[in-house]
Design an enzyme around this catalytic site. Sequence first.
Site, short mmCIF file in Angstrom:
data_model
loop_
_atom_site.label_atom_id
_atom_site.label_comp_id
_atom_site.label_asym_id
_atom_site.label_seq_id
_atom_site.Cartn_x
_atom_site.Cartn_y
_atom_site.Cartn_z
N CYS A 187 39.77 58.71 39.29
CA CYS A 187 40.07 60.10 39.62
C CYS A 187 39.54 60.45 41.00
O CYS A 187 40.13 61.25 41.73
CB CYS A 187 39.45 61.03 38.58
N CYS A 326 44.63 29.65 35.62
CA CYS A 326 45.49 30.77 35.25
C CYS A 326 46.69 30.76 36.20
O CYS A 326 47.10 29.68 36.65
CB CYS A 326 44.73 32.10 35.32
#
Length: 369
Positions: A187, A326
């Site tokens: 925020c 990955c």
Amino acid sequence: MSFNANEKIRYSRQIVLPAFGEAVQLKLKRARVVVVGAGGLGCAVLPYLAAAGVGKIGVIDPDLVALSNLQRQVLYRDADVGLHKATQAAKRLRELNGAIQVIDYTFALTAANALAVIGEYDCVVDATDRFPARYLINDACVLLQKPFVYGSIHQYEGQLAVFNFQHGPTYRDLFPVPPLPAAVPSCETGGVLGALAGVVGAWQAMEAIKVLGGLPPAVAGKLLQFDGLTFEQHVAQIPNRNQKEVVKNLIDYDFFCSHKTNAGMKEVTVTELKEMIDTKADFQLIDVREQHEYEICNLAGELIPLAQVPHQIEQIARDKKVVVHCRSGGRSGNIIQWLEKNHGFTNLYNLKGGILAWADEIDQSVPKY
């Protein structure tokens, strides 16, 4: 447990509701709910839970009220700046309804205390804004078999869901792998419309009241997405990927959700890996991507998705070289650091560049998904 005359008057507008009545109101009086986070969402959730007559409410937040909070955290006043959010929020709830019990916790929820704290309550409302906290709440609720009401806001958009309700999907089913920190601004950096916190927080309170009162929540196992600019809403079913089965204990969630790699980490290149494969070297190859990624393309390694690694430590060899990979090296590097730090591994090697490097240098037929 019953109602006195004042309580019957106080809750009369709920009691007369169809399918509600005194029976549901009595369930609320007996109910216990803990709200994690007393910020924008928490400030909307908490007063509605208190006003509805939930018998015991816990408020968890270690932060102090800041001036920039007042744009959306409507429980606080100018005079509260610098004081504990949880304490001031609890004070306002007691002023709103003196017939309920309110407990304020001015410490952070952690892996060390989550089971003890959440174990005292019937339901958790997640009013946090950090991914480590959400995974912690999820896993604690899975272990304790508690439902939790999730809410999230960002700029003009909000999300709502009820997880782990009657063995339904969990937060990990929606987000098996934490997103990159930079992918979701806070925020503070991204901004948020203050009234949006009120909208989503009120929805969270409504779902929590239904869960506690024995009424079916509308978004159990579903994700509601709301656009505050257009008022468009979309509700999607959350797939039950059975991620609750991988939760065996609580872990270091700050580390789990970070994506920092250590420059000194041991690595192997894709050329070195190919040589190890061709010479049939004695090593273990572990793929920490998700099942759907593995199905797109793989190097025939052992699949242990990132979220499951902390719960499948025994499957990782300690007596020979272990190569972890990955898609590009970030997730695998992250989990290697976690394993080294928390479980003392010294034989782990990250595949530099991941499967993308393999596609570039070894086998151009491998899709760059």
